[in-house]
Design a protein around this motif. Structure first.
Motif, PDB file in Angstrom:
ATOM      1  N   THR A  33       0.829  -1.209   0.000  1.00 55.24           N
ATOM      2  CA  THR A  33       0.000   0.000   0.000  1.00 55.24           C
ATOM      3  C   THR A  33       0.864   1.260   0.000  1.00 55.24           C
ATOM      4  N   ALA A  34       1.941   1.252   0.759  1.00 57.31           N
ATOM      5  CA  ALA A  34       2.821   2.428   0.808  1.00 57.31           C
ATOM      6  C   ALA A  34       3.501   2.668  -0.540  1.00 57.31           C
ATOM      7  N   VAL A  35       3.793   1.606  -1.270  1.00 58.86           N
ATOM      8  CA  VAL A  35       4.489   1.747  -2.555  1.00 58.86           C
ATOM      9  C   VAL A  35       3.541   2.203  -3.655  1.00 58.86           C
ATOM     10  N   VAL A  36       2.346   1.590  -3.752  1.00 59.68           N
ATOM     11  CA  VAL A  36       1.452   1.894  -4.881  1.00 59.68           C
ATOM     12  C   VAL A  36       0.349   2.890  -4.535  1.00 59.68           C
ATOM     13  N   GLY A  37       0.086   3.131  -3.273  1.00 60.78           N
ATOM     14  CA  GLY A  37      -0.987   4.039  -2.864  1.00 60.78           C
ATOM     15  C   GLY A  37      -2.263   3.266  -2.545  1.00 60.78           C
ATOM     16  N   GLU A  38      -3.113   3.880  -1.712  1.00 61.06           N
ATOM     17  CA  GLU A  38      -4.327   3.191  -1.249  1.00 61.06           C
ATOM     18  C   GLU A  38      -5.302   2.889  -2.377  1.00 61.06           C
ATOM     19  N   GLY A  39      -5.465   3.815  -3.324  1.00 61.74           N
ATOM     20  CA  GLY A  39      -6.403   3.602  -4.426  1.00 61.74           C
ATOM     21  C   GLY A  39      -6.030   2.396  -5.270  1.00 61.74           C
ATOM     22  N   VAL A  40      -4.764   2.270  -5.605  1.00 65.40           N
ATOM     23  CA  VAL A  40      -4.306   1.132  -6.398  1.00 65.40           C
ATOM     24  C   VAL A  40      -4.350  -0.149  -5.560  1.00 65.40           C
ATOM     25  N   ALA A  41      -3.991  -0.052  -4.291  1.00 61.52           N
ATOM     26  CA  ALA A  41      -3.972  -1.242  -3.432  1.00 61.52           C
ATOM     27  C   ALA A  41      -5.365  -1.854  -3.282  1.00 61.52           C
ATOM     28  N   ARG A  42      -6.423  -1.041  -3.414  1.00 63.09           N
ATOM     29  CA  ARG A  42      -7.780  -1.602  -3.351  1.00 63.09           C
ATOM     30  C   ARG A  42      -8.123  -2.365  -4.628  1.00 63.09           C
ATOM     31  N   GLN A  43      -7.405  -2.103  -5.702  1.00 67.70           N
ATOM     32  CA  GLN A  43      -7.687  -2.731  -6.985  1.00 67.70           C
ATOM     33  C   GLN A  43      -6.668  -3.813  -7.354  1.00 67.70           C
ATOM     34  N   ALA A  44      -5.555  -3.904  -6.629  1.00 65.95           N
ATOM     35  CA  ALA A  44      -4.483  -4.838  -6.967  1.00 65.95           C
ATOM     36  C   ALA A  44      -3.829  -5.347  -5.695  1.00 65.95           C
ATOM     37  N   PRO A  61      -9.198  -6.402 -16.357  1.00 70.55           N
ATOM     38  CA  PRO A  61      -8.127  -6.282 -17.351  1.00 70.55           C
ATOM     39  C   PRO A  61      -7.638  -4.847 -17.573  1.00 70.55           C
ATOM     40  N   MET A  62      -8.523  -3.868 -17.406  1.00 72.48           N
ATOM     41  CA  MET A  62      -8.097  -2.473 -17.577  1.00 72.48           C
ATOM     42  C   MET A  62      -7.025  -2.119 -16.539  1.00 72.48           C
ATOM     43  N   TRP A  63      -7.245  -2.558 -15.296  1.00 69.67           N
ATOM     44  CA  TRP A  63      -6.233  -2.318 -14.270  1.00 69.67           C
ATOM     45  C   TRP A  63      -4.951  -3.077 -14.587  1.00 69.67           C
ATOM     46  N   ALA A  64      -5.074  -4.301 -15.114  1.00 68.71           N
ATOM     47  CA  ALA A  64      -3.879  -5.071 -15.479  1.00 68.71           C
ATOM     48  C   ALA A  64      -3.057  -4.312 -16.518  1.00 68.71           C
ATOM     49  N   GLN A  65      -3.733  -3.754 -17.524  1.00 66.68           N
ATOM     50  CA  GLN A  65      -3.023  -3.013 -18.571  1.00 66.68           C
ATOM     51  C   GLN A  65      -2.410  -1.729 -18.015  1.00 66.68           C
ATOM     52  N   THR A  66      -3.167  -1.002 -17.220  1.00 64.89           N
ATOM     53  CA  THR A  66      -2.666   0.254 -16.653  1.00 64.89           C
ATOM     54  C   THR A  66      -1.438   0.009 -15.782  1.00 64.89           C
ATOM     55  N   GLU A 117      -4.400   9.914 -11.913  1.00 61.17           N
ATOM     56  CA  GLU A 117      -4.738  11.236 -12.453  1.00 61.17           C
ATOM     57  C   GLU A 117      -4.356  11.361 -13.922  1.00 61.17           C
ATOM     58  N   TRP A 118      -3.179  10.840 -14.313  1.00 60.39           N
ATOM     59  CA  TRP A 118      -2.728  10.964 -15.700  1.00 60.39           C
ATOM     60  C   TRP A 118      -3.686  10.267 -16.657  1.00 60.39           C
ATOM     61  N   LEU A 119      -4.317   9.178 -16.205  1.00 57.04           N
ATOM     62  CA  LEU A 119      -5.257   8.479 -17.073  1.00 57.04           C
ATOM     63  C   LEU A 119      -6.563   9.261 -17.191  1.00 57.04           C
ATOM     64  N   ARG A 120      -7.013   9.857 -16.084  1.00 58.20           N
ATOM     65  CA  ARG A 120      -8.251  10.642 -16.129  1.00 58.20           C
ATOM     66  C   ARG A 120      -8.082  11.921 -16.952  1.00 58.20           C
TER      67      ARG A 120
END
Length: 196
Positions: A33-44, A61-66, A117-120
């Motif tokens: 969680t500290a490395v990827v952030g809480e938002g990503v950690a909830r998805q991966a 799969p969208m998260w896998a690609q991102t 943010e960069w994707l949005r």
């Protein structure tokens, strides 16, 4: 003879060659969680470490690609922070459902809020509300029908490209005054010279 704490015993075990990868995996789990952030950690979520390759389950799969595009940055942060020598990271949405089998998990209220943010900010990004289903599609045909219906609903809300008259995201029109396909074609010149 004093008793050692469980943490000391685990640490001693993890120093042995047979247990070293388990200790490294535990370190990754503790710092993910500290490395990827809480938002990503909830998805991966990391699921295993196999021959210096970290396997991570992702929600779709969208998260896998991102995350695959961000793989080298995440890998460098993990290796630097944890003093590891991981060689690669592999992301799989199949692992997510195998891990969650038998558990009920609620999807986040807004998947777009979890995106980087960069994707949005990308001109082709279109936020969309994914409707909740009573049950998951059971066949590939049901999945395709669901995707096709959602795609048609999204297209019906989009403006038309002034050049090709196809539906396109508003961000592309604001940036290039046409859809991204027409913008690329205009950079390549006549179709016969450099066909796409």
């Amino acid at each position: 003879m004093p008793l050692d704490s469980i943490h000391a015993v685990i640490y001693q075990l993890e120093q042995q060659p047979r247990w070293r990868s388990r200790g490294q995996f535990r370190q990754v789990l503790n710092h993910w969680t500290a490395v990827v952030g809480e938002g990503v950690a909830r998805q991966a979520a990391p699921v295993r470490l196999d021959q210096d390759v970290l396997h991570v389950a992702v929600v779709n799969p969208m998260w896998a690609q991102t995350l695959t595009l961000e793989r080298l940055r995440i890998l460098a942060k993990l290796n630097d922070r944890l003093h590891l020598n991981l060689s690669d990271i592999r992301f799989s949405s199949g692992d997510w459902y195998r891990q969650k089998a038998g558990k009920t998990t609620a999807a986040p209220a807004s998947a777009s809020a979890e995106l980087p943010e960069w994707l949005r900010q990308h001109p082709s990004y279109e936020p969309r509300a994914i409707p909740r289903l009573a049950q998951r599609p059971q066949t590939p045909e049901e999945s395709f029908e669901r995707w096709a219906g959602m795609t048609q609903q999204l297209a019906a809300q989009q403006p038309l490209c002034p050049q090709c008259q196809c539906h396109c995201p508003m961000g592309e029109l604001k940036r290039w005054r046409r859809c991204s396909i027409c913008a690329v074609k205009s950079l390549k010149g006549p179709v016969g010279r450099h066909s796409v």
